[in-house]
Design an enzyme around this catalytic site. Sequence first.
Site, PDB file in Angstrom:
ATOM      1  N   ARG A 114       9.628  15.106  -4.856  1.00 51.45           N
ATOM      2  CA  ARG A 114       8.922  15.415  -3.598  1.00 51.45           C
ATOM      3  C   ARG A 114       7.410  15.317  -3.733  1.00 51.45           C
ATOM      4  NH1 ARG A 114      13.070  19.357  -3.378  1.00 51.45           N
ATOM      5  NH2 ARG A 114      14.732  18.608  -2.046  1.00 51.45           N
ATOM      6  N   LYS A 136      -2.093   5.265   2.362  1.00 49.76           N
ATOM      7  CA  LYS A 136      -0.905   4.674   2.999  1.00 49.76           C
ATOM      8  C   LYS A 136      -0.052   4.053   1.904  1.00 49.76           C
ATOM      9  CE  LYS A 136      -2.321   3.531   7.697  1.00 49.76           C
ATOM     10  NZ  LYS A 136      -2.627   2.439   8.649  1.00 49.76           N
ATOM     11  N   GLU A 178     -10.291  -8.989   4.807  1.00 52.97           N
ATOM     12  CA  GLU A 178     -10.459  -7.560   5.122  1.00 52.97           C
ATOM     13  C   GLU A 178     -11.944  -7.214   5.240  1.00 52.97           C
ATOM     14  OE1 GLU A 178      -8.400  -5.268   6.055  1.00 52.97           O
ATOM     15  OE2 GLU A 178      -6.437  -6.058   5.506  1.00 52.97           O
ATOM     16  N   LYS A 206     -14.347   2.894   4.817  1.00 52.34           N
ATOM     17  CA  LYS A 206     -12.949   3.323   4.930  1.00 52.34           C
ATOM     18  C   LYS A 206     -12.811   4.813   4.624  1.00 52.34           C
ATOM     19  CE  LYS A 206      -8.192   2.401   4.138  1.00 52.34           C
ATOM     20  NZ  LYS A 206      -7.137   1.495   3.780  1.00 52.34           N
ATOM     21  N   GLU A 216      -3.978   8.550  11.233  1.00 55.46           N
ATOM     22  CA  GLU A 216      -4.073   7.538  12.278  1.00 55.46           C
ATOM     23  C   GLU A 216      -3.739   8.080  13.672  1.00 55.46           C
ATOM     24  OE1 GLU A 216      -3.319   3.558  10.747  1.00 55.46           O
ATOM     25  OE2 GLU A 216      -2.339   3.129  12.640  1.00 55.46           O
ATOM     26  N   ARG A 220      -8.582   5.886  12.792  1.00 55.66           N
ATOM     27  CA  ARG A 220      -8.068   5.080  11.673  1.00 55.66           C
ATOM     28  C   ARG A 220      -7.424   3.787  12.168  1.00 55.66           C
ATOM     29  NH1 ARG A 220      -5.222   6.825   5.987  1.00 55.66           N
ATOM     30  NH2 ARG A 220      -5.035   4.675   5.222  1.00 55.66           N
ATOM     31  N   ASN A 224      -7.140  -1.444  11.795  1.00 54.42           N
ATOM     32  CA  ASN A 224      -6.146  -2.489  12.068  1.00 54.42           C
ATOM     33  C   ASN A 224      -6.710  -3.608  12.929  1.00 54.42           C
ATOM     34  OD1 ASN A 224      -3.998  -1.262  10.662  1.00 54.42           O
ATOM     35  ND2 ASN A 224      -3.761   0.180  12.347  1.00 54.42           N
ATOM     36  N   HIS A 227      -5.084  -6.983  12.893  1.00 50.84           N
ATOM     37  CA  HIS A 227      -3.828  -6.859  12.153  1.00 50.84           C
ATOM     38  C   HIS A 227      -2.576  -7.065  12.997  1.00 50.84           C
ATOM     39  CE1 HIS A 227      -6.388  -5.549   8.954  1.00 50.84           C
ATOM     40  NE2 HIS A 227      -5.391  -5.195   8.171  1.00 50.84           N
ATOM     41  N   HIS A 231       0.169  -9.271  11.148  1.00 53.44           N
ATOM     42  CA  HIS A 231       1.512  -8.886  10.664  1.00 53.44           C
ATOM     43  C   HIS A 231       2.577  -9.819  11.237  1.00 53.44           C
ATOM     44  CE1 HIS A 231      -0.056  -4.580   9.791  1.00 53.44           C
ATOM     45  NE2 HIS A 231      -0.186  -5.358   8.736  1.00 53.44           N
ATOM     46  N   HIS A 243      -1.726 -11.708   3.338  1.00 58.04           N
ATOM     47  CA  HIS A 243      -2.194 -10.734   4.323  1.00 58.04           C
ATOM     48  C   HIS A 243      -3.645 -11.004   4.771  1.00 58.04           C
ATOM     49  CE1 HIS A 243      -2.559  -6.994   6.470  1.00 58.04           C
ATOM     50  NE2 HIS A 243      -3.594  -6.637   5.725  1.00 58.04           N
TER      51      HIS A 243
END
Length: 339
Positions: A114, A136, A178, A206, A216, A220, A224, A227, A231, A243
């Site tokens: 966990r 992330k 990026e 960032k 997010e 945040r 993207n 993006h 994607h 990417h």
Amino acid sequence: MNQDFRTVRVPLADRSYDVLIGHGVRNSLTSLLPATVRRVAIVTQQGIPYNVDPGVPHEVFSIGIGEEHKSLATIETLCRGFANMGLTRHDVVVGLGGGMVTDVAGFAAATWHRGIPVVHVSTTLLGMVDAAIGGKTGVNLPEGKNLVGAYWQPSGVLCDLDTLATLSPREMRCGMGEMAKYHFLTGDDLLGMGMVDRISRCVQIKAEIVGADEREGGRRALLNYGHTLAHALEIAGDFSLAHGEAVAIGLIYAAHLGQVLGRIGDERVRQHYDVVGGLYELNTALPPFDHELLLALMGRDKKALDGLTFVLDGDNGVEVVAGVPADAALEALRVMARA
Ligand code: GLY
């Protein structure tokens, strides 16, 4: 370690951590490990140009190369390996590699017992400016990219610039995709800076956004920018586009969509081409994928809680825009294909 290094703090209260950026910082790994550590599981891939020494007994787990290995099956293999080595909550996972490795290592650390600490040693430009920072983590399903994951902040991140000399032009381009995104978020002249300052500035941008909106709920999502189409292009092309390459094309598409929606004018669209294609020397051409397929894939984006959702430029700068009509999204694809 070379003296020309920077430290950027990601401000998250009692989970705050440092990102060290500079040549040779990989040798500072032990300084980021908790005092309790007795064993380390290093998650990496073949072809990473150096090893790291955590200074305690450790095992190395090499995961496969390619998006198909960014999977729950890989997480199971890793966790069974952790069980065999007796990794406990006192111990640490180290992710040594690019974005795929740190996403997978981070998710394995988030779920093993966990959640145990993870430290990332990022070896690609894209990882240093984006993937290794901000917590992330996750893996793909056959249905889509990064659909299973967790927010799990690392205890520290090392960005050793020695690796950059070993990257292929394509890997460098991915990081530049990026970086071009950060250009539009801040207007900063990143390319006018030396490499240590340039990467540090991206990490700082960032870190500030993640510190303000870790999960997010708002700002945040700006990370993207470009993006949503990116994607979709990655999936439509079966990951033939990397990417960062897809993000570069996605930034241009976001500009066209902003223009179709009347949010920005022709001049601002031209600036997107000047920055992405000119300054950053990235490919901006839309690949010849079926537009309806791209639209369907964009509709499955994780941001799409309320119809088609994009991050778009406008009078107030870059912001999240929900409920974009499908016709507008298709029209922007047509305009871009003709450009
Ligand atoms: N790569 C976008 C984010 O970390 O939020």
